[in-house]
Design an enzyme around this catalytic site. Structure first.
Site, PDB file in Angstrom:
ATOM      1  N   ARG A  78      13.317   4.423  12.381  1.00 32.36           N
ATOM      2  CA  ARG A  78      12.092   5.212  12.299  1.00 32.36           C
ATOM      3  C   ARG A  78      11.233   4.964  13.558  1.00 32.36           C
ATOM      4  NH1 ARG A  78       9.341   4.879   6.624  1.00 32.36           N
ATOM      5  NH2 ARG A  78       8.284   6.696   7.527  1.00 32.36           N
ATOM      6  N   ALA A 138       3.293  -0.815   4.738  1.00 30.57           N
ATOM      7  CA  ALA A 138       2.756  -0.775   6.109  1.00 30.57           C
ATOM      8  C   ALA A 138       2.296  -2.156   6.589  1.00 30.57           C
ATOM      9  CB  ALA A 138       1.610   0.223   6.177  1.00 30.57           C
ATOM     10  N   HIS A 188      12.733  -2.660   1.957  1.00 29.78           N
ATOM     11  CA  HIS A 188      12.177  -1.398   2.435  1.00 29.78           C
ATOM     12  C   HIS A 188      13.057  -0.273   1.919  1.00 29.78           C
ATOM     13  CE1 HIS A 188       9.227  -3.270   4.963  1.00 29.78           C
ATOM     14  NE2 HIS A 188      10.164  -4.140   5.329  1.00 29.78           N
ATOM     15  N   PRO A 235       0.791  -1.224   0.000  1.00 30.19           N
ATOM     16  CA  PRO A 235       0.000   0.000   0.000  1.00 30.19           C
ATOM     17  C   PRO A 235       0.830   1.285   0.000  1.00 30.19           C
ATOM     18  CG  PRO A 235      -0.106  -1.100   2.133  1.00 30.19           C
ATOM     19  CD  PRO A 235       0.541  -2.049   1.184  1.00 30.19           C
ATOM     20  N   ASN A 236       0.337   2.230  -0.749  1.00 23.85           N
ATOM     21  CA  ASN A 236       0.901   3.594  -0.846  1.00 23.85           C
ATOM     22  C   ASN A 236       2.201   3.676  -1.645  1.00 23.85           C
ATOM     23  OD1 ASN A 236      -1.126   4.982   0.762  1.00 23.85           O
ATOM     24  ND2 ASN A 236      -0.313   3.795   2.474  1.00 23.85           N
ATOM     25  N   ASN A 275       7.846  -5.632  -1.163  1.00 27.88           N
ATOM     26  CA  ASN A 275       7.822  -4.566  -0.168  1.00 27.88           C
ATOM     27  C   ASN A 275       6.381  -4.499   0.334  1.00 27.88           C
ATOM     28  OD1 ASN A 275       7.813  -2.304   1.412  1.00 27.88           O
ATOM     29  ND2 ASN A 275       8.867  -0.974  -0.070  1.00 27.88           N
ATOM     30  N   TYR A 300      11.297   8.858   1.107  1.00 27.69           N
ATOM     31  CA  TYR A 300      11.287   7.855   0.038  1.00 27.69           C
ATOM     32  C   TYR A 300      11.941   8.322  -1.265  1.00 27.69           C
ATOM     33  CZ  TYR A 300       8.011   5.707   3.288  1.00 27.69           C
ATOM     34  OH  TYR A 300       7.452   5.166   4.415  1.00 27.69           O
ATOM     35  N   GLU A 304      12.606  -9.335   1.156  1.00 25.58           N
ATOM     36  CA  GLU A 304      11.762  -8.201   1.545  1.00 25.58           C
ATOM     37  C   GLU A 304      12.603  -6.932   1.440  1.00 25.58           C
ATOM     38  OE1 GLU A 304       9.045  -8.574   4.879  1.00 25.58           O
ATOM     39  OE2 GLU A 304       9.721  -6.662   5.676  1.00 25.58           O
ATOM     40  N   ARG A 342       4.637  11.021  -2.223  1.00 30.50           N
ATOM     41  CA  ARG A 342       4.572  10.899  -0.753  1.00 30.50           C
ATOM     42  C   ARG A 342       5.955  11.131  -0.113  1.00 30.50           C
ATOM     43  NH1 ARG A 342       4.743   4.528   1.055  1.00 30.50           N
ATOM     44  NH2 ARG A 342       4.232   5.422   3.074  1.00 30.50           N
TER      45      ARG A 342
HETATM   46  C1  DQA Z   1       8.262   1.078   3.725  1.00 34.26           C
HETATM   47  C2  DQA Z   1       8.331   1.326   5.235  1.00 34.26           C
HETATM   48  C3  DQA Z   1       6.969   1.153   5.875  1.00 34.26           C
HETATM   49  O1  DQA Z   1       7.046   1.379   7.272  1.00 34.26           O
HETATM   50  C4  DQA Z   1       5.974   2.114   5.282  1.00 34.26           C
HETATM   51  O2  DQA Z   1       4.683   1.894   5.817  1.00 34.26           O
HETATM   52  C5  DQA Z   1       5.951   2.103   3.790  1.00 34.26           C
HETATM   53  C6  DQA Z   1       7.199   1.932   3.055  1.00 34.26           C
HETATM   54  C7  DQA Z   1       9.604   1.367   3.010  1.00 34.26           C
HETATM   55  O3  DQA Z   1       9.736   0.932   1.881  1.00 34.26           O
HETATM   56  O4  DQA Z   1      10.470   2.023   3.579  1.00 34.26           O
HETATM   57  O5  DQA Z   1       4.913   2.336   3.182  1.00 34.26           O
HETATM   58  O6  DQA Z   1       7.969  -0.293   3.495  1.00 34.26           O
END
Ligand code: DQA
Length: 158
Positions: free
Chosen positions: A106, A76, A99, A9-10, A73, A22, A97, A17
């Protein structure tokens, strides 16, 4: 070799964002870069992004028998989703995985990844370059798995 790239998501909002966390690259730009390096190494990529947990579970399940590894990835959902963790364990494929940010420096709620326990390894904090690193790692792991399988098949049955 075929690898599924699954984005949570996102991540469709990358480039818009929180650029200070990011960076400025969009998801399409990241995927285009990955395509470039994958094709040089004979790797086929299948991209998927969803904001819905169940759709990600479905996509992970579809990976069984169709791809050799998963680059994910879960965003959240990394911190909340037992369902995605269980799906990854169920298909039991080599999984990396990724990030973009360093989740360990964080907020406390981001410092634990539930899904990571079902992954072969985790890359966190290298920006979009982490996807490239993950792809290299996964390609290596899948090649090793394939080599072991080929060796086992070549052995005469007892
Ligand atoms: C994330 C880190 C997560 O905590 C966050 O909710 C994201 C992106 C990252 O790629 O750093 O949406 O997975």
């Amino acid at each position: 070799m075929k690898i599924a790239v699954i984005q949570g998501p996102n991540l469709n909002m990358l480039g818009i964002r929180e650029q200070h966390i990011y960076g400025p690259m969009t998801l399409d730009q990241i995927h285009d870069q990955m395509k470039g390096s994958a094709s040089q190494n004979g790797v086929e990529l299948e991209f998927f992004q969803s904001n819905l947990e169940g759709e990600i579970v479905d996509r992970v399940q579809e990976c069984l028998g169709t791809v050799d590894g998963i680059l994910i990835n879960p965003a959240a959902y990394s911190h909340t989703s037992i369902a995605i963790k269980d799906a990854l364990s169920a298909v039991n494929l080599p999984t990396v995985e990724v990030h973009i940010s360093n989740i360990y420096k964080r907020e406390e709620f981001r410092q634990k990844s539930i899904t990571a326990a079902s992954s072969t390894g985790v890359i966190s904090g290298f920006g979009p370059f982490g996807y490239h690193m993950g792809l290299i790692a996964l390609t290596q792991i899948v090649s090793e798995v394939k080599a072991v399988e080929a060796e086992q098949q070549a052995e005469p049955a007892e």
